[in-house]
Design a protein around this motif. Structure first.
Motif, short mmCIF file in Angstrom:
data_model
loop_
_atom_site.label_atom_id
_atom_site.label_comp_id
_atom_site.label_asym_id
_atom_site.label_seq_id
_atom_site.Cartn_x
_atom_site.Cartn_y
_atom_site.Cartn_z
N GLN A 3 3.92 -5.85 8.63
CA GLN A 3 3.68 -5.55 7.22
C GLN A 3 2.21 -5.32 6.92
O GLN A 3 1.85 -4.40 6.20
CB GLN A 3 4.24 -6.65 6.32
CG GLN A 3 4.14 -6.29 4.84
CD GLN A 3 4.68 -7.37 3.93
OE1 GLN A 3 4.50 -8.55 4.19
NE2 GLN A 3 5.32 -6.96 2.85
N LYS A 4 1.32 -6.14 7.47
CA LYS A 4 -0.11 -5.97 7.17
C LYS A 4 -0.62 -4.62 7.67
O LYS A 4 -1.44 -3.98 7.02
CB LYS A 4 -0.94 -7.11 7.75
CG LYS A 4 -1.00 -7.19 9.26
CD LYS A 4 -1.84 -8.38 9.71
CE LYS A 4 -1.90 -8.48 11.19
NZ LYS A 4 -2.88 -7.68 11.84
N ASP A 5 -0.10 -4.15 8.82
CA ASP A 5 -0.49 -2.84 9.34
C ASP A 5 0.06 -1.72 8.47
O ASP A 5 -0.61 -0.70 8.26
CB ASP A 5 -0.01 -2.68 10.78
CG ASP A 5 -0.59 -3.73 11.71
OD1 ASP A 5 -1.79 -4.07 11.54
OD2 ASP A 5 0.13 -4.23 12.58
N ILE A 6 1.26 -1.92 7.96
CA ILE A 6 1.87 -0.92 7.07
C ILE A 6 1.09 -0.85 5.77
O ILE A 6 0.85 0.24 5.24
CB ILE A 6 3.35 -1.25 6.82
CG1 ILE A 6 4.13 -1.10 8.14
CG2 ILE A 6 3.94 -0.35 5.75
CD1 ILE A 6 5.52 -1.66 8.09
N CYS A 7 0.67 -1.99 5.26
CA CYS A 7 -0.14 -2.02 4.03
C CYS A 7 -1.40 -1.19 4.20
O CYS A 7 -1.76 -0.39 3.32
CB CYS A 7 -0.51 -3.46 3.67
SG CYS A 7 0.87 -4.47 3.11
N GLU A 8 -2.06 -1.34 5.35
CA GLU A 8 -3.27 -0.56 5.62
C GLU A 8 -2.96 0.92 5.76
O GLU A 8 -3.65 1.77 5.20
CB GLU A 8 -3.95 -1.06 6.90
CG GLU A 8 -4.57 -2.42 6.77
CD GLU A 8 -5.13 -2.94 8.09
OE1 GLU A 8 -5.34 -2.14 9.03
OE2 GLU A 8 -5.36 -4.16 8.17
N GLU A 9 -1.90 1.23 6.50
CA GLU A 9 -1.52 2.63 6.75
C GLU A 9 -1.20 3.37 5.45
O GLU A 9 -1.57 4.52 5.27
CB GLU A 9 -0.32 2.66 7.69
CG GLU A 9 0.24 4.03 7.97
CD GLU A 9 -0.57 4.82 8.97
OE1 GLU A 9 -0.47 6.06 8.94
OE2 GLU A 9 -1.34 4.23 9.76
#
Length: 166
Positions: free
Chosen positions: A118-124
């Motif tokens: 989720q944290k990587d998706i938030c950044e992406e």
């Protein structure tokens, strides 16, 4: 890859093969993963660090095998909310994603195809956690509707089974 790095790889092939035998799965795929990890280790190895190459390579090889096994598992068993698609339904999942609006399609692919956290998706996507969570829930609703319609049209029944809770 330099000649020294190639020599490290050639002299430690047995290590890679022996580590594969500690895992269950497709032997040929795991050997490829092991050799890939071995090559990565040879490229990243610094003899000045005071660690034997075999020790350094062992960690990288095992890590690569585990990473690839996880990726294979994700591809074979796609969990959608509290439901899962069987192996036979896997390919159809990608077709169904194409019928989801673009803003949700990208999110579903990041989660279920790329396997991002989720944290990587938030950044992406430049979104907050709550926005990603809400979009994910809405995407799953749309996907469930599409799956139900698609299977009813093709098979006359809705064949997605609820995942057992552990």
């Amino acid at each position: 890859m330099t000649k020294d790095q190639q020599a490290l790889v050639n002299s430690h092939r047995g290590l890679a093969v022996s580590l594969v035998q500690k895992f269950k799965g497709d032997y040929d795929e795991m050997v490829c993963s092991a050799f890939f990890g071995l090559c990565q280790a040879a490229v990243k190895y610094d003899p000045n660090e005071g660690v034997k190459f075999a020790t350094f390579a062992r960690t990288r090889i095992i890590g690569q095998i585990i990473d690839d096994l996880k990726a294979t598992f994700r591809r074979r068993k796609i969990v959608i909310g509290k439901y899962y698609l069987t192996h036979d339904e896997y390919d159809e999942f990608f077709t169904l994603i194409e019928n989801v609006p673009q803003e949700y399609r990208k999110l579903l692919k990041l989660i279920y195809v790329d396997g991002l956290w989720q944290k990587d998706i938030c950044e992406e996507l430049s979104l907050g956690k709550s926005q990603v969570s809400r979009r994910h829930m809405r995407a799953l609703e749309i996907l469930r509707e599409n799956i139900g319609e698609e299977y009813a049209r093709n098979h006359g029944s809705f064949s997605i089974r609820q995942r057992r809770s552990s």
